[in-house]
Design an enzyme around this catalytic site. Structure first.
Site, PDB file in Angstrom:
ATOM      1  N   HIS A 148      39.817  46.549  40.404  1.00  0.00           N
ATOM      2  CA  HIS A 148      38.319  46.497  40.265  1.00  0.00           C
ATOM      3  C   HIS A 148      37.473  47.072  41.464  1.00  0.00           C
ATOM      4  O   HIS A 148      36.553  47.973  41.371  1.00  0.00           O
ATOM      5  CB  HIS A 148      37.889  45.046  40.267  1.00  0.00           C
ATOM      6  CG  HIS A 148      38.164  44.286  39.256  1.00  0.00           C
ATOM      7  ND1 HIS A 148      38.568  42.850  39.131  1.00  0.00           N
ATOM      8  CD2 HIS A 148      38.350  44.652  37.847  1.00  0.00           C
ATOM      9  CE1 HIS A 148      38.832  42.520  37.677  1.00  0.00           C
ATOM     10  NE2 HIS A 148      39.027  43.700  37.115  1.00  0.00           N
ATOM     11  N   CYS A 197      44.842  42.066  27.098  1.00  0.00           N
ATOM     12  CA  CYS A 197      43.994  43.444  26.956  1.00  0.00           C
ATOM     13  C   CYS A 197      42.944  43.114  25.897  1.00  0.00           C
ATOM     14  O   CYS A 197      42.164  44.557  25.706  1.00  0.00           O
ATOM     15  CB  CYS A 197      44.868  44.383  26.742  1.00  0.00           C
ATOM     16  SG  CYS A 197      46.319  44.398  27.715  1.00  0.00           S
ATOM     17  N   LYS A 212      53.384  47.731  39.110  1.00  0.00           N
ATOM     18  CA  LYS A 212      52.240  47.157  39.031  1.00  0.00           C
ATOM     19  C   LYS A 212      51.911  46.017  39.866  1.00  0.00           C
ATOM     20  O   LYS A 212      52.864  45.016  40.080  1.00  0.00           O
ATOM     21  CB  LYS A 212      52.190  46.792  37.542  1.00  0.00           C
ATOM     22  CG  LYS A 212      50.811  46.582  36.750  1.00  0.00           C
ATOM     23  CD  LYS A 212      51.107  46.421  35.451  1.00  0.00           C
ATOM     24  CE  LYS A 212      49.891  45.513  34.930  1.00  0.00           C
ATOM     25  NZ  LYS A 212      50.049  45.266  33.508  1.00  0.00           N
ATOM     26  N   CYS A 266      46.864  41.063  21.699  1.00  0.00           N
ATOM     27  CA  CYS A 266      46.699  40.992  22.968  1.00  0.00           C
ATOM     28  C   CYS A 266      45.633  40.353  23.565  1.00  0.00           C
ATOM     29  O   CYS A 266      44.909  41.171  23.846  1.00  0.00           O
ATOM     30  CB  CYS A 266      47.394  41.987  23.750  1.00  0.00           C
ATOM     31  SG  CYS A 266      47.568  41.579  25.602  1.00  0.00           S
ATOM     32  N   HIS A 277      52.647  40.713  28.557  1.00  0.00           N
ATOM     33  CA  HIS A 277      51.645  39.741  28.021  1.00  0.00           C
ATOM     34  C   HIS A 277      51.999  39.054  26.684  1.00  0.00           C
ATOM     35  O   HIS A 277      52.628  39.473  25.963  1.00  0.00           O
ATOM     36  CB  HIS A 277      50.007  40.654  27.665  1.00  0.00           C
ATOM     37  CG  HIS A 277      49.522  41.214  28.878  1.00  0.00           C
ATOM     38  ND1 HIS A 277      48.626  42.350  28.802  1.00  0.00           N
ATOM     39  CD2 HIS A 277      49.712  40.926  30.118  1.00  0.00           C
ATOM     40  CE1 HIS A 277      48.312  42.613  30.015  1.00  0.00           C
ATOM     41  NE2 HIS A 277      48.898  41.842  30.852  1.00  0.00           N
ATOM     42  N   CYS A 321      51.971  46.250  26.548  1.00  0.00           N
ATOM     43  CA  CYS A 321      51.871  44.818  26.691  1.00  0.00           C
ATOM     44  C   CYS A 321      53.077  43.887  26.520  1.00  0.00           C
ATOM     45  O   CYS A 321      52.818  42.645  26.363  1.00  0.00           O
ATOM     46  CB  CYS A 321      50.814  44.286  25.544  1.00  0.00           C
ATOM     47  SG  CYS A 321      49.380  45.157  25.574  1.00  0.00           S
ATOM     48  N   LYS A 353      50.502  38.906  39.604  1.00  0.00           N
ATOM     49  CA  LYS A 353      50.712  37.534  40.403  1.00  0.00           C
ATOM     50  C   LYS A 353      52.201  37.047  40.243  1.00  0.00           C
ATOM     51  O   LYS A 353      52.732  36.390  41.249  1.00  0.00           O
ATOM     52  CB  LYS A 353      49.749  36.441  39.863  1.00  0.00           C
ATOM     53  CG  LYS A 353      48.404  36.079  40.459  1.00  0.00           C
ATOM     54  CD  LYS A 353      47.741  35.070  40.003  1.00  0.00           C
ATOM     55  CE  LYS A 353      46.190  35.103  39.851  1.00  0.00           C
ATOM     56  NZ  LYS A 353      45.500  34.397  38.924  1.00  0.00           N
ATOM     57  N   HIS A 412      40.077  41.969  41.973  1.00  0.00           N
ATOM     58  CA  HIS A 412      41.444  42.509  42.423  1.00  0.00           C
ATOM     59  C   HIS A 412      41.383  44.034  42.806  1.00  0.00           C
ATOM     60  O   HIS A 412      40.118  44.511  42.900  1.00  0.00           O
ATOM     61  CB  HIS A 412      42.439  42.367  41.585  1.00  0.00           C
ATOM     62  CG  HIS A 412      42.588  42.953  40.051  1.00  0.00           C
ATOM     63  ND1 HIS A 412      42.325  44.303  40.222  1.00  0.00           N
ATOM     64  CD2 HIS A 412      42.250  42.483  38.838  1.00  0.00           C
ATOM     65  CE1 HIS A 412      42.166  44.893  38.762  1.00  0.00           C
ATOM     66  NE2 HIS A 412      42.112  43.535  37.967  1.00  0.00           N
TER      67      HIS A 412
HETATM   68  N1  MSP Z   1      36.296  44.449  30.296  1.00  0.00           N
HETATM   69  C1  MSP Z   1      37.096  45.603  30.280  1.00  0.00           C
HETATM   70  C2  MSP Z   1      36.020  46.852  30.453  1.00  0.00           C
HETATM   71  C3  MSP Z   1      34.887  46.795  29.382  1.00  0.00           C
HETATM   72  S1  MSP Z   1      33.985  48.323  29.800  1.00  0.00           S
HETATM   73  C4  MSP Z   1      33.096  48.371  28.606  1.00  0.00           C
HETATM   74  C5  MSP Z   1      38.287  45.664  31.266  1.00  0.00           C
HETATM   75  N2  MSP Z   1      38.121  44.923  32.273  1.00  0.00           N
HETATM   76  S2  MSP Z   1      39.100  44.777  33.495  1.00  0.00           S
HETATM   77  O1  MSP Z   1      38.648  43.617  34.387  1.00  0.00           O
HETATM   78  O2  MSP Z   1      40.610  44.498  33.025  1.00  0.00           O
HETATM   79  O3  MSP Z   1      39.306  46.131  34.042  1.00  0.00           O
HETATM   80  C6  MSP Z   1      38.076  46.815  34.763  1.00  0.00           C
HETATM   81  C7  MSP Z   1      38.520  48.106  35.430  1.00  0.00           C
HETATM   82  O4  MSP Z   1      39.527  47.849  36.166  1.00  0.00           O
HETATM   83  C8  MSP Z   1      38.995  48.729  34.134  1.00  0.00           C
HETATM   84  O5  MSP Z   1      38.486  50.119  34.411  1.00  0.00           O
HETATM   85  C9  MSP Z   1      40.579  48.975  34.658  1.00  0.00           C
HETATM   86  O6  MSP Z   1      41.188  50.163  34.383  1.00  0.00           O
HETATM   87  C10 MSP Z   1      40.553  48.798  36.099  1.00  0.00           C
HETATM   88  N3  MSP Z   1      41.583  48.338  36.834  1.00  0.00           N
HETATM   89  C11 MSP Z   1      42.206  47.136  36.446  1.00  0.00           C
HETATM   90  N4  MSP Z   1      43.723  47.250  37.132  1.00  0.00           N
HETATM   91  C12 MSP Z   1      43.682  48.273  37.844  1.00  0.00           C
HETATM   92  C13 MSP Z   1      44.497  48.755  38.864  1.00  0.00           C
HETATM   93  N5  MSP Z   1      45.427  48.109  39.282  1.00  0.00           N
HETATM   94  N6  MSP Z   1      44.265  50.106  39.423  1.00  0.00           N
HETATM   95  C14 MSP Z   1      42.883  50.760  39.145  1.00  0.00           C
HETATM   96  N7  MSP Z   1      42.080  50.241  38.210  1.00  0.00           N
HETATM   97  C15 MSP Z   1      42.439  49.201  37.475  1.00  0.00           C
HETATM   98  O7  MSP Z   1      39.038  46.247  30.914  1.00  0.00           O
END
Ligand code: MSP
Length: 666
Positions: free
Chosen positions: A25, A133, A295, A130, A150, A147, A298, A22
Site C-alpha cells: 500500500h 481477492c 511474498k 476467493c 486463500h 489464490c 503474516k 502494509h
Molecule cells: N480494493 C482493491 C482495489 C480497488 S481499486 C478500484 C485492492 N485493494 S488492496 O488493498 O488489496 O490493494 C491495494 C493496492 O496495493 C493494489 O494496487 C495492490 O496491487 C497493491 N499491493 C498489495 N500488495 C502489494 C505488494 N506486496 N507490493 C506492491 N503492491 C501491492 O486490490
C-alpha cells in the site's frame, strides 16, 4: 470533460481497510505521489485521489470478527490509513471512502446508465469465489494455482450480470490503438493475449450479504464490490460541485499487477457501456517481496511494517528507497541491508555531503554569499531535467532518479576536480561554488517529487527557491548560504550485532523480544533539561529503584501531565548521557493523530511490573543497545501495543495508547 494537457488527474487503487496499511500500500501511494508532484513541478493543475474500498464480504467478515458493525469498523481502520499516508508525505487532494454517500450516489448512477443500455440481465450464478481477492475463480485460475493460499467459498445465488463479453472487441481495439493505455508493455501484451479468449459476462450483484451499495431497482442485492469500487475514480469528482468533473478522464490510474484485468478490461467496458470517456493510462507496478523473493505474508512471519522502516530511516529515505531501488513495473525485494547501504552512500555521501561541502566552504570563503559573475560553468542542469522528465513521461521513475543521481555525482566530481579548498583566490572559489549551487538548484527541484522535505531543507541551506521548472532563469540571482546539519547521519552497524546476527539468526531460535526488559515505572519528578530544549530530565520509580531518565517529550506534554504518570520503560537499555545528565532507560511512546508524541499507558499495573507477550519468555541478561532495541518492532494495533501481532501485557492487562494502527512505539 476536459482534454487539456494542463491538468493532470492521477489515482491509486483504493485499499481494503481490513488490516493496517502494509508495504505494498505504502509503495503504491509513494509512486503515485511522485508522479503527482512531477506534474506540479511542470506546472500542471494536478488532482490526486487515493482512498479506501470499504464494502464487500471481506470487510463484512473482518468487522464481524472484530465484533463491530462494518461502518464502525471501517471508520476506525480508515484513521490508520489517513495517518500513515499523511506521515509518508502523500500529497493527495482527495481521499474517497466507498461507504460515503457521494460514492453510493454515483455507483448507482453508473449502474443505471449501464442498465439503460440493456447491458444488465438477471440470471443464476454458481462459482468458486476467493473472498480475499473478492473475485470469482475460473477453473483455469485454480489450475494455475491462483489464490492457492486463500480459502475458497462456493457461491450459488441469483445475480445480475453485466454484458462484459459484448465489449471484448471494443476494449481490445482501444488497447491496440493506444500503446500508452497500459504501461509497461509486458502488461499490455498480457491483457491482449487474454483478450484473445472468450470473455464471460460478469456477475455484478450479490444477495448473500448486505454490506455494499444497494442496487437501485432491487435493494435485496448489493453491487459486486469491484463494480462499486471502480466507480470511485469518478464518484470522487462529483461533489461538492461540478468543478472537479473536468478532471475526468483520469490521466493515470496507478495499480498493482494483481488488479490489471479489473482496470484494463472491466472498467473500460463499464465506461463504454455508460457512454463515458476512458482513462488515458493505467500504470501497473510490480510487487514488493521479502528479501528472499517471497511474498510478504503474516503466516510466513516476513512482513516488514512500512512505519517501522520510516521510524528507523525517516520518511524521505523510505520514499527514496521505494522509487530508486525497485525497477518500474517489476517485482522487487525489500532488503534493509540494501536500504542501509543506499542510505549511507547515495543519501549520506552523494547528497548530504555535497550540500555540507558547499555550505561550509562557501561560508568560510565567501561569507556565505555567492554572486553570479563571468566565467561560471554550466553543468548541464537543463539537459538533466529534460532527461528526467522523459523518464517520468515513460513512467520509469527509477531511471529518472538514476539521471538525477548521475548529476549529483557530476557536481561532486566537479568539486573534486576543481579543488576549491586548495584555491587561494576567493573570487575563483566563489565561481566554483556558484556553478555548483546553480546546478543544485536543478537537482533539488528534481529531487522534490521523491524527497519533499529533504529538498526543502537542502534548498534552505543553499538559499535556493524551489519552483516550477519553466520558471528557471539560470545565472540570474545570488545565493545566500546557511550552515548545514548532516541530513543523513552515517548509520554505523555495531560490529557486535553483526556477529550476533551471523551466529544466531540462521538457527532461528532467538526472538529479539526475549532481550527486552520492559517495566512499568512511575514518574516522580520532572525537570526541564538545562541544556537541551526538547528534553525533560526525570526521576522514575521502577519497583522501588529510582532511575534518572531523559525523554524528548517537552513539546508534547507539560510537567504536570507527566508527574505521577505511569509509563512503560525499556529498563535494560545501555546507560547514556544526554548533555551531562544520565539516562538509564527509555519511556515508550507513540504518535497521536494530531502529531503529538504520547507515552503508552500500562493502566492499573504496579510499578516494577514486567510487560510480556504470550509465548515469549523474556530473559534479558545483558544491557541492550539502542540500535538492538530499534530492531524489536513494537506496533500499535487497535489502541494496544503489540509485538509481531501479539498483545503486550502486564499482570494487570494490556498497554494502551490513542495512537493510530500501525504507528510504531519507541
Ligand atoms: N480494493 C482493491 C482495489 C480497488 S481499486 C478500484 C485492492 N485493494 S488492496 O488493498 O488489496 O490493494 C491495494 C493496492 O496495493 C493494489 O494496487 C495492490 O496491487 C497493491 N499491493 C498489495 N500488495 C502489494 C505488494 N506486496 N507490493 C506492491 N503492491 C501491492 O486490490
Amino acid at each position: 470533460m476536459s482534454d487539456s494537457s494542463d491538468s493532470f488527474y492521477i489515482t491509486t487503487a483504493i485499499d481494503y481497510p481490513n488490516g493496517i496499511p502494509h508495504m505494498g500500500h505504502a509503495y503504491e501511494k509513494v509512486l503515485a505521489d511522485f508522479y503527482a508532484r512531477c506534474a506540479r513541478l511542470q506546472g500542471r493543475d494536478t488532482w490526486f485521489l487515493i482512498g479506501l474500498d470499504e464494502h464487500g464480504l471481506k470487510i463484512q467478515n473482518a468487522a464481524e470478527e472484530a465484533g463491530q458493525a462494518p461502518q464502525d469498523f471501517v471508520d476506525e481502520k480508515s484513521k490508520a490509513f489517513s495517518h500513515i499516508y499523511k506521515h509518508l508525505g502523500i500529497s493527495h487532494t482527495d481521499f474517497i471512502r466507498t461507504s460515503e454517500p457521494r460514492h453510493h450516489k454515483f455507483a448507482q448512477e453508473i449502474y443505471r446508465k449501464v442498465a439503460d443500455q440493456e447491458d444488465i440481465y438477471k440470471g443464476d450464478y454458481e462459482t468458486d469465489y476467493c473472498v480475499s481477492c473478492e473475485k470469482a475463480l475460473q477453473k483455469s485460475d485454480i489450475a494455475a494455482g491462483e489464490c492457492a493460499d486463500h480459502p475458497k467459498t462456493r457461491i450459488k445465488e441469483e445475480t445480475y450480470f453485466f454484458r462484459l463479453g459484448k465489449y471484448r472487441d471494443a476494449v481490445r481495439e482501444h488497447i491496440r490503438e493506444n500503446p500508452d493505455f497500459i504501461v509497461p508493455s509486458e502488461r499490455r501484451n498480457e491483457v491482449l493475449s487474454r483478450l484473445e479468449d472468450e470473455v464471460h459476462d460478469l456477475s455484478i450483484s450479490r444477495s448473500g450479504f448486505s454490506w455494499g451499495v444497494p442496487l437501485p431497482d432491487d435493494p435485496e442485492h448489493v453491487l459486486y464490490v469491484w463494480f462499486d469500487a471502480l466507480s470511485n475514480y469518478i464518484s470522487a469528482l462529483k461533489e461538492p460541485d461540478a468543478s472537479r468533473e473536468s478532471y475526468w478522464p483520469a490521466d493515470c490510474h496507478v495499480i498493482g499487477k494483481d488488479i490489471l484485468w479489473f482496470h484494463t478490461v472491466i472498467w473500460p467496458a463499464m465506461l463504454l457501456s455508460a457512454g463515458l470517456p476512458l482513462p488515458r493510462q493505467v500504470y501497473v507496478h510490480g510487487f514488493i517481496l521479502d528479501e528472499d523473493g517471497k511474498k510478504m505474508a503474516k503466516s510466513l512471519g516476513n512482513v516488514v511494517n512500512p512505519m517501522e522502516v520510516v521510524g528507523e530511516f525517516g520518511v524521505d529515505a523510505t520514499r527514496f528507497y521505494f522509487l530508486r531501488a525497485f525497477a518500474s513495473g517489476q517485482d522487487g525485494r525489500f532488503s534493509i541491508g540494501d536500504l542501509e547501504k543506499r542510505y549511507n552512500s547515495e543519501l549520506g555521501n552523494d547528497l548530504g555531503n555535497l550540500i555540507m561541502r558547499i555550505s561550509k566552504l562557501g561560508i568560510s570563503r565567501t561569507g556565505g554569499t555567492l554572486n553570479p559573475s563571468e566565467g561560471i560553468d554550466d553543468l548541464g542542469g537543463r539537459e538533466v531535467a529534460g532527461e528526467y522528465l522523459d523518464h517520468v513521461k515513460a513512467r520509469e521513475h527509477n531511471k529518472a532518479l538514476d539521471s538525477l543521481w548521475a548529476f549529483l555525482r557530476k557536481i561532486n566530481g566537479y568539486l573534486t576536480e576543481k579543488e576549491p579548498w586548495k584555491v587561494e583566490d576567493d573570487s575563483v572559489v566563489e565561481k566554483i561554488l556558484y556553478t555548483s549551487t546553480e546546478a543544485m538548484r536543478w537537482a533539488l527541484c528534481l529531487l522534490e517529487p521523491a524527497m519533499p522535505s529533504t529538498a526543502t531543507s537542502a534548498a534552505e541551506v543553499l538559499g535556493i527557491e524551489l519552483g516550477k521548472l519553466d520558471e528557471f532563469s539560470p545565472g540570474a540571482r545570488s545565493y545566500s548560504l546557511q550552515p548545514a546539519k548532516a541530513l543523513f547521519p552515517r548509520r554505523e552497524k555495531p560490529k557486535k550485532d553483526k556477529v550476533e546476527k551471523k551466529k544466531k539468526q540462521p538457527q532461528g531460535e532467538v526472538d529479539p523480544f526475549t532481550k527486552l526488559e520492559l517495566r512499568v515505572g512511575i514518574i516522580e519528578e520532572v525537570n526541564e533539561h538545562p541544556d537541551a530544549d526538547t528534553l525533560y530530565a526525570m526521576s522514575v520509580d521502577i519497583g522501588g529503584e529510582k532511575r534518572s531518565i531523559c525523554a524528548g517529550l517537552r513539546e508534547h506534554l507539560s510537567v504536570e501531565e507527566l508527574e505521577g504518570r505511569k509509563v512503560l520503560i525499556v529498563a535494560n537499555l545501555k546507560p547514556a548521557k544526554f548533555r551531562g545528565i544520565d539516562s538509564l532507560g527509555m519511556v515508550l511512546a507513540s504518535d497521536l493523530a494530531d502529531g503529538r508524541i504520547w507515552p503508552v499507558d500500562p493502566g492499573d499495573a504496579e510499578s516494577g511490573d514486567l510487560a510480556t507477550v504470550e509465548g515469549v519468555e523474556t530473559r534479558p541478561k545483558k544491557k541492550l543497545s539502542k540500535s538492538a532495541f530499534d530492531k524489536v518492532p513494537l506496533i500499535m494495533q487497535d489502541g494496544r501495543v503489540t509485538y509481531t501481532g501479539k498483545i503486550l501485557e502486564t499482570p494487570a492487562g494490556e498497554i494502551v495508547c490513542d495512537a493510530a494502527d500501525g504507528a510504531s512505539v519507541r
